[in-house]
Enzyme design. Structure first.
Site, PDB file in Angstrom:
ATOM      1  N   ARG B  13       0.729  -1.181   0.030  1.00  0.00           N
ATOM      2  CA  ARG B  13       0.080  -0.146  -0.089  1.00  0.00           C
ATOM      3  C   ARG B  13       0.828   1.109   0.097  1.00  0.00           C
ATOM      4  O   ARG B  13       0.435   2.169  -0.653  1.00  0.00           O
ATOM      5  CB  ARG B  13      -1.266   0.113   1.246  1.00  0.00           C
ATOM      6  CG  ARG B  13      -0.355   0.057   2.491  1.00  0.00           C
ATOM      7  CD  ARG B  13      -1.438   0.139   3.692  1.00  0.00           C
ATOM      8  NE  ARG B  13      -0.678  -0.041   4.999  1.00  0.00           N
ATOM      9  CZ  ARG B  13      -0.914   0.581   6.254  1.00  0.00           C
ATOM     10  NH1 ARG B  13      -1.750   1.634   6.293  1.00  0.00           N
ATOM     11  NH2 ARG B  13      -0.335   0.183   7.318  1.00  0.00           N
ATOM     12  N   GLU B  61     -18.803   4.240  -0.561  1.00  0.00           N
ATOM     13  CA  GLU B  61     -18.090   3.632  -1.605  1.00  0.00           C
ATOM     14  C   GLU B  61     -18.765   3.574  -2.638  1.00  0.00           C
ATOM     15  O   GLU B  61     -18.119   3.408  -4.004  1.00  0.00           O
ATOM     16  CB  GLU B  61     -17.672   2.095  -0.821  1.00  0.00           C
ATOM     17  CG  GLU B  61     -16.722   2.366   0.482  1.00  0.00           C
ATOM     18  CD  GLU B  61     -17.257   2.469   1.645  1.00  0.00           C
ATOM     19  OE1 GLU B  61     -18.648   2.539   1.646  1.00  0.00           O
ATOM     20  OE2 GLU B  61     -16.674   3.000   2.631  1.00  0.00           O
ATOM     21  N   PHE B  86     -14.562  -3.224   1.486  1.00  0.00           N
ATOM     22  CA  PHE B  86     -15.615  -2.078   1.285  1.00  0.00           C
ATOM     23  C   PHE B  86     -15.536  -1.745  -0.061  1.00  0.00           C
ATOM     24  O   PHE B  86     -16.677  -1.470  -0.659  1.00  0.00           O
ATOM     25  CB  PHE B  86     -15.337  -0.780   1.952  1.00  0.00           C
ATOM     26  CG  PHE B  86     -14.948  -1.199   3.659  1.00  0.00           C
ATOM     27  CD1 PHE B  86     -16.093  -1.686   4.242  1.00  0.00           C
ATOM     28  CD2 PHE B  86     -14.170  -0.670   4.355  1.00  0.00           C
ATOM     29  CE1 PHE B  86     -15.951  -2.094   5.815  1.00  0.00           C
ATOM     30  CE2 PHE B  86     -13.838  -0.670   5.417  1.00  0.00           C
ATOM     31  CZ  PHE B  86     -14.706  -1.350   6.146  1.00  0.00           C
ATOM     32  N   HIS B 112      -5.443  -3.558   2.685  1.00  0.00           N
ATOM     33  CA  HIS B 112      -5.830  -4.083   3.708  1.00  0.00           C
ATOM     34  C   HIS B 112      -6.733  -5.147   3.293  1.00  0.00           C
ATOM     35  O   HIS B 112      -7.674  -5.606   3.809  1.00  0.00           O
ATOM     36  CB  HIS B 112      -6.796  -3.189   4.518  1.00  0.00           C
ATOM     37  CG  HIS B 112      -6.084  -1.911   5.180  1.00  0.00           C
ATOM     38  ND1 HIS B 112      -5.407  -0.988   4.385  1.00  0.00           N
ATOM     39  CD2 HIS B 112      -5.806  -1.643   6.280  1.00  0.00           C
ATOM     40  CE1 HIS B 112      -4.895  -0.113   5.018  1.00  0.00           C
ATOM     41  NE2 HIS B 112      -4.921  -0.485   6.513  1.00  0.00           N
TER      42      HIS B 112
END
Lengths: 272, 314
Positions: B13, B61, B86, B112
């Site tokens: 990330r 989202e 999400f 994540h």
């Protein structure tokens, strides 16, 4: 086109819609007829578009968030020359460029694939944001159903449109009061649609969605720093006596006898 | 030959955030959307440097995905970020219908992923995202194995037109030896003749460590980095099937629908495959390294499971 010509055009395209749906044996007449004046006002008067050049960068964009009303959009696109008029005979058939719900990959003149309710208004918001970011002065128009307002995504999109001051975005609510299972307020109460949009920060216009002067007036109104919402009061199945305000005409095809009767009524309207 | 250098670690990330800043200097079409997680997805640095090309969409989202589709319709290359659960989970149908169905040029870079999200626990640990993205026609799926590869993957994603899912991790992991990167083209990182371990993402460095442990037991394993899960490298898989009678896949994802199934789908029926990954259970809270041990995704567990499978002649 003057108001009388627009009215005739709406009647003529209503006939195309019903012919298309009857040929296919399925489709959504009620919501296609209720938004007819709105889409005619957009495509024949308001929007900057060119059938010869359907992907011109500076064109205005139209997103049919209530994608099930595709027959109304297809009738307009065929009449304007974006697609071959004969193609409407193949509506909903295998291999046709005219899918049950709008498909931008298959149909010239369609800017967004829609049909899953709530998504079109958000896509339109993204277009408006992109246009502002790049200095493209095009306008983005989207038509959303009133039942569709039950989708939470519609309000996420409303929040973002106000936050990013998308004054190039016009959300038009086709407020015919009905959805598949019944009256909106019996299925899931919507409360006051204008007040909701006002509370989110839109400039709201409330009009008769079958009155061209009111539609054109609201579309032409210039708003700065906030998006515009036009709540258009309409009649589901408008223009065909036996369909008007009848929930059962949300998503079924007329029989050929019913089509003939409807066409007679509509021809009378075009002769006015 | 040591393949990993544990003293230099970086999360994929983090490399993603750096890659966005680097790429965007040259490519003005890149815009970035986030859903109130920019400090975690690492899009924050981009937002500071290119504020006019960064759109925080708030905790919404579904709208973020659809607005990215709209931005792509206006010629932009949107990179959309949130946590994998999400994005691929909550906004699945928006990705399916507004991004993939019209084959838009939206890049969905979700962080994540997997059980190594750690202390946030099972509600946040996405073990299904590869499976969800894999069943969508035309979706490209990349799961980079380290920071260097992430940088190349982000550049490659920006350079082709079409929907792309990039699966990124929270946990810092070793930088592997530099290899060429091409979407859909797997890399052989280490040779061996007894068994091949095909891995993706964080599990690639685990596979390399497990290889060392296996070597001490006199088992010689090859390690393949299958960074692109779709389109999967069929040529490589068939070539491996000619060389190895035993194939192991290793992923930080459910063994249902992920890398293991993508590999198995391309294998002749006579080739035996052992899928290692999360075995149809949810994640939970814990330190990432403890979670890897718990879910048998650490090097020792992987070595043991491969030994056991080989003993049983899987």
């Amino acid at each position: 086109m003057d108001i009388l010509q627009l009215q005739r055009k709406a009647a003529e395209l209503r006939a195309d819609v019903l012919t298309m749906i009857t040929n296919a044996g399925s489709g959504h007449p009620g919501g296609s007829l209720s938004m007819m004046e709105i889409i005619v006002a957009l495509f024949y008067r308001q929007m900057k578009i060119d059938p010869e050049n359907p992907s011109a960068e500076g064109r205005d964009r139209f997103v049919l968030s209530k994608g099930h009303a595709a027959p109304a959009l297809y009738a307009v696109l065929a009449d304007k020359g974006f697609i071959d008029k004969r193609e409407i005979e193949n509506f909903r058939q295998l291999g046709s460029c005219l899918q049950g719900h709008p498909d931008k990959k298959k149909t010239p003149g369609i800017d967004a694939s829609t049909g899953s309710l709530g998504q079109g208004v958000a896509i339109a918001g993204g277009m408006a944001l992109g246009a502002k970011r790049s200095g493209n002065d095009c306008q983005i128009y989207t038509v959303v159903g009133d039942g569709e307002l039950q989708e939470g995504l519609v309000w996420e999109a409303a929040m973002a449109a106000v936050h990013y001051k998308l004054d190039n975005l016009t959300v038009i609510v086709d407020n015919n009061g009905l959805q598949i299972d019944g009256r909106n307020d019996e299925v899931m109460s919507l409360g006051s649609i204008p007040e909701k949009y006002r509370a989110f920060g839109f400039k709201v216009f409330e009009i008769d969605g079958h009155d061209f002067e009111q539609i054109l007036g609201a579309l032409a109104a210039v708003v700065f720093n906030k998006p515009k919402c036009i709540v258009a009061h309409t009649v589901k199945g408008k223009g065909v006596s036996f369909m008007e305000d009848k929930v059962e005409w949300h998503g079924k095809s007329p029989s050929s006898e019913q089509l003939q009767q409807a066409l007679k009524e509509l021809i009378r309207d075009t002769d006015k | 030959m040591t393949q990993t250098n544990d003293s230099v670690k970086k999360a994929t990330r983090t490399a993603y955030g750096e890659a966005l800043v680097g790429l965007s200097e040259k490519n003005e079409k890149i815009v970035v959307l986030d859903a109130d997680l920019s400090h975690a997805t690492m899009t924050y640095d981009f937002s500071k440097k290119y504020g006019d090309r960064f759109f925080n969409m708030g905790i919404a989202e579904a709208n973020m995905i659809c607005m990215a589709a709209g931005l792509s319709a206006m010629g932009y290359i949107p990179f959309v970020s949130t946590f994998a659960i999400f994005g691929a989970g909550r906004a699945y149908e928006q990705i399916r219908n507004s991004v993939a169905y019209p084959h838009t040029n939206v890049k969905i870079a979700l962080t994540h992923s997997g059980v190594t999200i750690g202390e946030d626990g099972g509600s946040h640990a996405s073990i299904e995202d590869i499976a969800l993205m894999r069943v969508i026609p035309g979706m490209t799926i990349i799961c980079p194995s380290d920071a260097l590869q992430t940088r190349k993957a982000i550049q490659a994603a920006a350079e082709f037109s079409g929907p792309c899912y990039i699966r990124l991790a929270r946990m810092a992991s070793p930088i592997l030896k530099e290899m060429p990167f091409e979407i859909g083209r797997a890399n052989i990182l280490a040779e061996g003749e007894d068994v091949v371990i095909i891995a993706c993402g964080l599990m690639v460095h685990i596979a390399l460590k497990a290889r060392e442990l296996l070597r001490q037991k006199n088992i010689h394993s090859a390690v393949v980095d299958m960074h692109t899960i779709k389109p999967v490298d069929k040529v490589m898989i068939r070539r491996l099937a000619e060389r190895f009678s035993k194939i192991v896949t290793l992923e930080e994802h459910s063994i249902i629908g992920g890398l293991g199934d993508a590999v198995r789908d391309e294998l002749p029926e006579n080739i035996k495959i052992k899928k290692l990954g999360v075995t149809d259970v949810f994640g939970q809270s814990g330190k990432p390294e403890h979670l890897l041990q718990h879910y048998r995704l650490d090097a020792v567990s992987v070595m043991q499971d491969i030994m056991e499978a080989m003993f049983q002649n899987f």
